[in-house]
Design a protein around this motif. Sequence first.
Motif, PDB file in Angstrom:
ATOM      1  N   VAL A 132       0.823  -1.212   0.000  1.00 19.18           N
ATOM      2  CA  VAL A 132       0.000   0.000   0.000  1.00 19.18           C
ATOM      3  C   VAL A 132       0.857   1.262   0.000  1.00 19.18           C
ATOM      4  O   VAL A 132       0.505   2.250  -0.648  1.00 19.18           O
ATOM      5  N   ALA A 133       1.981   1.220   0.709  1.00 20.71           N
ATOM      6  CA  ALA A 133       2.786   2.431   0.871  1.00 20.71           C
ATOM      7  C   ALA A 133       4.269   2.092   0.876  1.00 20.71           C
ATOM      8  O   ALA A 133       4.666   0.974   1.218  1.00 20.71           O
ATOM      9  N   MET A 134       5.082   3.091   0.531  1.00 24.82           N
ATOM     10  CA  MET A 134       6.519   2.880   0.445  1.00 24.82           C
ATOM     11  C   MET A 134       7.249   4.187   0.737  1.00 24.82           C
ATOM     12  O   MET A 134       6.748   5.273   0.414  1.00 24.82           O
ATOM     13  N   CYS A 135       8.420   4.070   1.353  1.00 24.48           N
ATOM     14  CA  CYS A 135       9.230   5.250   1.680  1.00 24.48           C
ATOM     15  C   CYS A 135      10.689   5.030   1.291  1.00 24.48           C
ATOM     16  O   CYS A 135      11.229   3.925   1.447  1.00 24.48           O
ATOM     17  N   HIS A 136      11.316   6.086   0.819  1.00 18.95           N
ATOM     18  CA  HIS A 136      12.746   6.067   0.531  1.00 18.95           C
ATOM     19  C   HIS A 136      13.286   7.478   0.690  1.00 18.95           C
ATOM     20  O   HIS A 136      12.646   8.454   0.310  1.00 18.95           O
ATOM     21  N   ALA A 137      14.459   7.581   1.291  1.00 16.54           N
ATOM     22  CA  ALA A 137      15.135   8.876   1.413  1.00 16.54           C
ATOM     23  C   ALA A 137      16.626   8.626   1.492  1.00 16.54           C
ATOM     24  O   ALA A 137      17.073   7.526   1.849  1.00 16.54           O
ATOM     25  N   HIS A 138      17.395   9.653   1.143  1.00 16.24           N
ATOM     26  CA  HIS A 138      18.848   9.560   1.223  1.00 16.24           C
ATOM     27  C   HIS A 138      19.269  10.081   2.593  1.00 16.24           C
ATOM     28  O   HIS A 138      19.242  11.289   2.830  1.00 16.24           O
ATOM     29  N   HIS A 198      19.508  -1.019   0.300  1.00 13.99           N
ATOM     30  CA  HIS A 198      20.032  -1.054  -1.061  1.00 13.99           C
ATOM     31  C   HIS A 198      21.502  -0.665  -1.020  1.00 13.99           C
ATOM     32  O   HIS A 198      21.836   0.478  -0.698  1.00 13.99           O
ATOM     33  N   GLN A 199      22.340  -1.606  -1.321  1.00 13.69           N
ATOM     34  CA  GLN A 199      23.786  -1.392  -1.201  1.00 13.69           C
ATOM     35  C   GLN A 199      24.237  -0.145  -1.955  1.00 13.69           C
ATOM     36  O   GLN A 199      23.843   0.078  -3.093  1.00 13.69           O
ATOM     37  N   ASN A 200      25.048   0.667  -1.275  1.00 15.69           N
ATOM     38  CA  ASN A 200      25.590   1.901  -1.844  1.00 15.69           C
ATOM     39  C   ASN A 200      24.512   2.908  -2.246  1.00 15.69           C
ATOM     40  O   ASN A 200      24.755   3.799  -3.047  1.00 15.69           O
ATOM     41  N   HIS A 201      23.329   2.763  -1.655  1.00 19.69           N
ATOM     42  CA  HIS A 201      22.238   3.682  -1.976  1.00 19.69           C
ATOM     43  C   HIS A 201      21.527   4.137  -0.707  1.00 19.69           C
ATOM     44  O   HIS A 201      21.612   5.309  -0.342  1.00 19.69           O
ATOM     45  N   GLY A 202      20.844   3.220  -0.029  1.00 18.57           N
ATOM     46  CA  GLY A 202      20.135   3.633   1.167  1.00 18.57           C
ATOM     47  C   GLY A 202      19.012   2.704   1.549  1.00 18.57           C
ATOM     48  O   GLY A 202      18.980   1.541   1.149  1.00 18.57           O
ATOM     49  N   LEU A 203      18.062   3.237   2.307  1.00 11.16           N
ATOM     50  CA  LEU A 203      16.998   2.451   2.901  1.00 11.16           C
ATOM     51  C   LEU A 203      15.677   2.616   2.163  1.00 11.16           C
ATOM     52  O   LEU A 203      15.379   3.677   1.619  1.00 11.16           O
ATOM     53  N   LEU A 204      14.890   1.540   2.175  1.00 10.84           N
ATOM     54  CA  LEU A 204      13.533   1.565   1.644  1.00 10.84           C
ATOM     55  C   LEU A 204      12.651   0.766   2.591  1.00 10.84           C
ATOM     56  O   LEU A 204      13.065  -0.280   3.102  1.00 10.84           O
ATOM     57  N   THR A 205      11.453   1.254   2.826  1.00 11.16           N
ATOM     58  CA  THR A 205      10.484   0.493   3.615  1.00 11.16           C
ATOM     59  C   THR A 205       9.168   0.423   2.852  1.00 11.16           C
ATOM     60  O   THR A 205       8.844   1.306   2.048  1.00 11.16           O
ATOM     61  N   ARG A 208       2.081  -3.138   3.798  1.00 12.44           N
ATOM     62  CA  ARG A 208       0.876  -3.700   3.184  1.00 12.44           C
ATOM     63  C   ARG A 208      -0.376  -3.095   3.790  1.00 12.44           C
ATOM     64  O   ARG A 208      -1.485  -3.532   3.491  1.00 12.44           O
ATOM     65  N   HIS A 209      -0.202  -2.063   4.633  1.00 11.35           N
ATOM     66  CA  HIS A 209      -1.328  -1.561   5.413  1.00 11.35           C
ATOM     67  C   HIS A 209      -1.500  -0.045   5.395  1.00 11.35           C
ATOM     68  O   HIS A 209      -2.608   0.438   5.191  1.00 11.35           O
ATOM     69  N   SER A 210      -0.429   0.713   5.620  1.00  3.35           N
ATOM     70  CA  SER A 210      -0.610   2.158   5.755  1.00  3.35           C
ATOM     71  C   SER A 210       0.693   2.905   5.528  1.00  3.35           C
ATOM     72  O   SER A 210       1.786   2.362   5.715  1.00  3.35           O
ATOM     73  N   ILE A 211       0.565   4.176   5.149  1.00  3.02           N
ATOM     74  CA  ILE A 211       1.729   5.042   5.038  1.00  3.02           C
ATOM     75  C   ILE A 211       2.294   5.306   6.420  1.00  3.02           C
ATOM     76  O   ILE A 211       3.511   5.486   6.587  1.00  3.02           O
ATOM     77  N   ASP A 212       1.448   5.286   7.430  1.00  4.85           N
ATOM     78  CA  ASP A 212       1.895   5.483   8.807  1.00  4.85           C
ATOM     79  C   ASP A 212       2.947   4.444   9.178  1.00  4.85           C
ATOM     80  O   ASP A 212       4.014   4.771   9.716  1.00  4.85           O
ATOM     81  N   GLU A 213       2.639   3.190   8.886  1.00  2.45           N
ATOM     82  CA  GLU A 213       3.557   2.104   9.218  1.00  2.45           C
ATOM     83  C   GLU A 213       4.860   2.229   8.424  1.00  2.45           C
ATOM     84  O   GLU A 213       5.954   2.120   8.985  1.00  2.45           O
ATOM     85  N   ALA A 214       4.740   2.433   7.120  1.00  2.00           N
ATOM     86  CA  ALA A 214       5.938   2.528   6.281  1.00  2.00           C
ATOM     87  C   ALA A 214       6.841   3.665   6.739  1.00  2.00           C
ATOM     88  O   ALA A 214       8.069   3.523   6.780  1.00  2.00           O
ATOM     89  N   ALA A 215       6.249   4.805   7.100  1.00  2.00           N
ATOM     90  CA  ALA A 215       7.034   5.963   7.526  1.00  2.00           C
ATOM     91  C   ALA A 215       7.709   5.714   8.868  1.00  2.00           C
ATOM     92  O   ALA A 215       8.890   6.029   9.050  1.00  2.00           O
TER      93      ALA A 215
END
Length: 279
Positions: A132-138, A198-205, A208-215
Motif C-alpha cells: 500500500v505504501a513505500m518510503c525512501h530517502a537519502h 540497497h547497497q551503496n544507496h540507502g533504505l527503503l520500507t 501492506r497496510h498504511s503510510i503510517d507504518e511505512a514511515a
Amino acid sequence: MDPLLQIEPAFNGHKRVSIYQPEQPGLIFPEIPDFKSFEEERQYRKKHLVAACRAFAEHNLDYGFAGHLTVRDPEFPELYWTNPMAVHFSKVRVSNLILADHQGKVVEGDYAINRAGFVLHAAVHGEHPDIVAMCHAHTIYGGAWAATGRPLPPISQDAAVFYEDHVVITAEAGAVAVETKAGNSVASYFKDVRAAIHQNHGLLTASRHSIDEAAFWFIALERCCQQQLLIEATGITPKLVTPERARYSRENVGSPFIGWLHFQPLYERIAAEQPDMFT
C-alpha cells in the motif's frame, strides 16, 4: 469492500489487537478508523502522507530533492499519491500532492514527479499489489550502513523488529535509479519483507497496510543503522538478541498495527503544530 478492511486478517484477525491493548475498558487508545467512503479514506491517506513527509523533515531525512513517499489511492489502486518534485518535505501539503500512475504519468497535481521515485516506487507497487505504501530517502546513517552491504543484526529490541524481515539489495548498487530496469531489479526483492537496504544507496520500507507504518519503520530503521554504526565504532562485539526472542519482538512490537500506532503521536503533534499541512 473497503481496501483497508480487506487487510484486517494481517492484524491477527483484528486490527486493534496488540500486546499494548489496555485490559481496562473505557480508556483512550488509538484505533485505526473505519471509512464510510473512498473519499473519506482518500483524505485520511493524503493527510497521513503529508504528515509522514513533515516527520521526515523533522528527523533530518531530507537531501535536496531526493526522497519520495507513496501511498495507493483506495479507490483506484493502480494510482498512487506522492510528494511533489523539488518541494522540501516541510512544505508538502495536501494541496500539492501528486497522483500518478505506474507509467509515471501525473493524473492529478501541478508538480512534476521525481523520476527516481517513479522508477522505484511504481515498480514495487506494480509487482506487489499488496503493498500500500513505500518510503525512501537519502539519509546519513542508512546510507553509511548500506555501503557495508550487510543486513542489520538484532542488537536491540528495536533492531529485532527487522529480524528476518529485511533484505540487502545488491542489484543496481550505487546506480542512479532512473531507468525502468533498475526499478524492476529492486522491486523483485520486496516479496514478504518490510524493508530493504540497497547497497551503496540507502533504505527503503514498504507496508501492506498504511503510510503510517511505512514511515515509522523507515525512521526506526535509520535509528537502528545509527545504533549499529555507533556499536561498531567502539570495536566491541555486541551481544545479540537470540533468534527466538528476536522473532517474538518482531511479531509483537514490530507488527503492522504497532507500526501504525507508533506513528500516531507524530501525526497528532504535527497536525496540531503545523495546520498548514491541510491546506
